[in-house]
Motif scaffolding. Structure first.
Motif, mmCIF file in Angstrom:
data_model
loop_
_atom_site.group_PDB
_atom_site.id
_atom_site.type_symbol
_atom_site.label_atom_id
_atom_site.label_comp_id
_atom_site.label_asym_id
_atom_site.label_seq_id
_atom_site.Cartn_x
_atom_site.Cartn_y
_atom_site.Cartn_z
ATOM 1 N N LYS A 113 22.973 50.706 -4.130
ATOM 2 C CA LYS A 113 21.698 50.143 -3.027
ATOM 3 C C LYS A 113 20.960 49.422 -3.842
ATOM 4 C CE LYS A 113 21.393 54.058 0.337
ATOM 5 N NZ LYS A 113 20.717 55.336 -0.883
ATOM 6 N N ASP A 114 20.277 49.397 -5.001
ATOM 7 C CA ASP A 114 19.784 48.519 -5.410
ATOM 8 C C ASP A 114 20.379 46.897 -5.685
ATOM 9 O OD1 ASP A 114 21.683 50.134 -7.465
ATOM 10 O OD2 ASP A 114 20.188 49.423 -8.927
ATOM 11 N N GLN A 115 21.595 47.265 -5.727
ATOM 12 C CA GLN A 115 21.934 45.824 -6.154
ATOM 13 C C GLN A 115 22.813 44.994 -4.764
ATOM 14 O OE1 GLN A 115 22.491 43.924 -9.324
ATOM 15 N NE2 GLN A 115 20.944 46.277 -10.171
ATOM 16 N N LYS A 116 22.261 45.412 -3.726
ATOM 17 C CA LYS A 116 22.388 45.471 -2.434
ATOM 18 C C LYS A 116 21.447 43.913 -2.036
ATOM 19 C CE LYS A 116 23.368 46.622 1.974
ATOM 20 N NZ LYS A 116 22.328 47.460 3.043
ATOM 21 N N GLN A 117 21.188 43.674 -2.005
ATOM 22 C CA GLN A 117 20.602 42.447 -2.077
ATOM 23 C C GLN A 117 20.899 41.185 -3.440
ATOM 24 O OE1 GLN A 117 16.214 41.341 -3.653
ATOM 25 N NE2 GLN A 117 15.534 40.916 -1.593
ATOM 26 N N HIS A 118 21.326 41.478 -4.652
ATOM 27 C CA HIS A 118 21.938 40.385 -5.313
ATOM 28 C C HIS A 118 23.476 40.590 -4.395
ATOM 29 C CE1 HIS A 118 19.683 41.990 -8.928
ATOM 30 N NE2 HIS A 118 18.999 41.093 -8.459
ATOM 31 N N LEU A 119 23.885 41.528 -3.984
ATOM 32 C CA LEU A 119 25.105 40.579 -3.717
ATOM 33 C C LEU A 119 25.478 39.996 -2.271
ATOM 34 C CD1 LEU A 119 28.374 42.138 -4.192
ATOM 35 C CD2 LEU A 119 26.767 42.974 -5.784
ATOM 36 N N GLU A 120 24.016 40.127 -1.603
ATOM 37 C CA GLU A 120 24.316 39.037 -0.691
ATOM 38 C C GLU A 120 23.592 38.175 -0.536
ATOM 39 O OE1 GLU A 120 21.153 41.768 2.076
ATOM 40 O OE2 GLU A 120 22.775 43.539 2.501
ATOM 41 N N LEU A 121 22.713 37.645 -1.758
ATOM 42 C CA LEU A 121 22.996 36.545 -2.360
ATOM 43 C C LEU A 121 24.121 35.210 -2.763
ATOM 44 C CD1 LEU A 121 19.398 34.847 -4.288
ATOM 45 C CD2 LEU A 121 21.891 34.821 -5.256
ATOM 46 N N THR A 122 25.192 36.721 -3.205
ATOM 47 C CA THR A 122 25.866 36.043 -4.233
ATOM 48 C C THR A 122 26.614 35.139 -2.453
ATOM 49 O OG1 THR A 122 26.222 37.658 -5.855
ATOM 50 C CG2 THR A 122 27.925 36.850 -5.305
ATOM 51 N N ARG A 123 26.676 36.481 -1.780
ATOM 52 C CA ARG A 123 27.657 36.093 -0.721
ATOM 53 C C ARG A 123 27.456 34.768 0.157
ATOM 54 N NH1 ARG A 123 30.790 39.326 2.112
ATOM 55 N NH2 ARG A 123 30.232 38.899 4.504
ATOM 56 N N ASP A 124 25.620 34.445 0.361
ATOM 57 C CA ASP A 124 25.345 33.414 0.779
ATOM 58 C C ASP A 124 24.862 32.144 0.100
ATOM 59 O OD1 ASP A 124 23.562 34.978 2.461
ATOM 60 O OD2 ASP A 124 21.725 34.612 1.869
ATOM 61 N N VAL A 125 25.361 32.367 -1.288
ATOM 62 C CA VAL A 125 25.345 31.396 -2.141
ATOM 63 C C VAL A 125 27.311 30.499 -1.897
ATOM 64 C CG1 VAL A 125 25.831 32.151 -3.897
ATOM 65 C CG2 VAL A 125 24.240 29.910 -3.828
ATOM 66 N N ALA A 126 27.966 31.165 -1.558
ATOM 67 C CA ALA A 126 29.615 31.698 -2.002
ATOM 68 C C ALA A 126 29.506 30.502 -0.538
ATOM 69 C CB ALA A 126 29.971 32.315 -2.403
ATOM 70 N N ALA A 127 29.044 31.178 0.982
ATOM 71 C CA ALA A 127 29.773 30.738 1.265
ATOM 72 C C ALA A 127 29.004 29.766 2.012
ATOM 73 C CB ALA A 127 28.893 32.005 3.128
ATOM 74 N N ARG A 128 27.928 29.116 1.534
ATOM 75 C CA ARG A 128 27.108 27.985 1.520
ATOM 76 C C ARG A 128 27.897 27.050 1.359
ATOM 77 N NH1 ARG A 128 20.897 28.540 0.406
ATOM 78 N NH2 ARG A 128 21.580 30.029 1.033
ATOM 79 N N LEU A 129 28.560 27.196 -0.764
ATOM 80 C CA LEU A 129 28.587 26.047 -1.647
ATOM 81 C C LEU A 129 30.656 25.473 -0.774
ATOM 82 C CD1 LEU A 129 28.529 25.900 -5.275
ATOM 83 C CD2 LEU A 129 31.192 25.655 -3.527
ATOM 84 N N ASN A 130 30.789 26.907 -0.035
ATOM 85 C CA ASN A 130 32.298 26.454 0.197
ATOM 86 C C ASN A 130 31.681 25.642 1.742
ATOM 87 O OD1 ASN A 130 33.422 28.436 -1.469
ATOM 88 N ND2 ASN A 130 33.529 29.656 0.251
ATOM 89 N N HIS A 131 31.098 26.471 2.355
ATOM 90 C CA HIS A 131 30.590 25.260 4.180
ATOM 91 C C HIS A 131 30.288 23.380 3.430
ATOM 92 C CE1 HIS A 131 29.578 24.067 7.699
ATOM 93 N NE2 HIS A 131 28.201 24.116 7.345
ATOM 94 N N VAL A 132 29.212 23.357 2.380
ATOM 95 C CA VAL A 132 29.611 22.215 1.781
ATOM 96 C C VAL A 132 30.017 21.238 1.095
ATOM 97 C CG1 VAL A 132 27.548 21.082 0.634
ATOM 98 C CG2 VAL A 132 26.511 23.089 1.623
#
Ligand code: TRP
Length: 324
Positions: free
Chosen positions: A148-167
């Motif tokens: 659970k302690d790493q959940k936020q890091h994974l959310e950020l990873t998904r966010d940044v990947a999706a953003r790069l893909n989107h752009v």
């Protein structure tokens, strides 16, 4: 994209793994290889946020590699490498950092924790989640098993990947899934969670004699020898059931019958541990004494990881305009 999904496990080399790491992290992570194409790496770049002793860092990397290999990591069926052997990861981290708002990093739990402890944490701690995102995205990872302690890091990873893909184009990065599983709680000799910093750890590959000494130092109740005792909830029993259910069942029965003391129970736990770890201990010491061998395993892992990393970086450079 390969048909079999990829899982990725990052291991920070900050200390010699203890029994709690073995039962709580190493064993569950090694089981991933049954269902995933599994990649394991030793996160030495991440360790630099705190370690200031180059010899300690080098030595820790070998300790971790030897521990995981001795514990059953098969370097032919999986990939084990050292993070810094693939400098592509820092390049990707830079590109990702340009896609991330500073606010998102400022909200990071580990950065906020560090701020509470000291006034001016280093920028490595601030940027830690970006490097972690790069670790994950560089290897086309589908699943990242974390606590659970790493959940936020994974959310950020998904966010940044999706953003790069989107752009820059949807096929640039694989967006990973977090597989959240809480590591089982492993108790230390004082009956609280086993942790390096508390000094209540049981060393994984100490000699038989030392192992016995540690087991005998576990805190227990003060019932008389004759009394019938309840096993559940006691450190000796709970540890034993995590190591060997068969030994634990025997212990429980004997404790319940009476005329069986905590010293006897500890002897059963010791035997269970020695049966589980004896061969691995020999393997560990042989491997740890052969740094050339460990270097060769890590170099081979790096070479195989590089194939994926270079393909990812080619897509990223192309997509963002660093290459025609
Ligand atoms: N942050 C993880 C930890 O503290 C280690 C880690 C670094 C990691 N990079 C990773 C874990 C990538 C999973 C995937 O334990």
């Amino acid at each position: 994209m390969p048909r079999v999904k990829t899982s990725l496990t990052g291991i920070k080399p900050t200390h010699v793994p203890h029994l709690g790491n073995y039962l709580g992290a190493i064993k569950p992570a090694l089981r991933l290889a049954e269902t995933y194409r599994s990649i394991y790496f030793i996160a030495d770049l991440h360790a630099l946020t705190t370690i200031r002793d180059p010899e300690a860092l080098r030595s820790s990397v070998y300790d971790v590699a030897a521990t995981w290999l001795a514990s059953g990591l098969d370097p032919d069926k999986t990939i084990l490498f050292k993070q810094s052997d693939l400098p592509e990861v820092t390049e990707l981290a830079w590109v990702l950092s340009c896609m991330l708002a500073t606010g998102q990093l400022m909200r990071g739990h580990s950065y906020k924790d560090a701020l509470e402890k000291e006034e001016n944490p280093n920028a490595g701690i601030f940027n830690y989640p970006v490097l972690m995102a790069a670790d994950i995205l560089l290897y086309d990872t589908h699943a990242v098993p974390v606590g659970k302690d790493q959940k936020q890091h994974l959310e950020l990873t998904r966010d940044v990947a999706a953003r790069l893909n989107h752009v820059f184009g949807e096929d640039t990065l694989v967006v990973p899934e977090a597989v959240i599983s809480e590591a089982p709680l492993v108790l230390g000799t004082d009956g609280t969670k086993m942790s390096k910093s508390k000094g209540n750890g049981i060393p994984l590959f100490a000699s038989k004699k030392k192992l016995r000494k540690f087991v005998m130092s576990i805190k227990t109740g003060s019932e008389t020898l004759e009394e019938k005792k309840k096993a559940e909830g006691t450190t000796v029993y709970e540890l034993c059931s995590q190591v060997s259910p068969a030994h634990a069942a025997e212990m429980k029965e004997k404790l319940a019958a009476g005329n069986f003391g905590w010293g006897h129970a500890k002897q059963i736990l010791f035997e269970a541990l020695d049966a589980e770890l004896g061969d691995k201990r020999d393997g560990y010491h042989a491997l740890r004494a052969d740094e050339d061998k460990l270097d060769a395993v890590l170099a081979d892992g790096a070479e195989r990881a590089r194939v994926v990393a270079q393909a990812t970086m080619a897509r990223v450079r192309n997509a963002v305009g660093l290459r025609r």
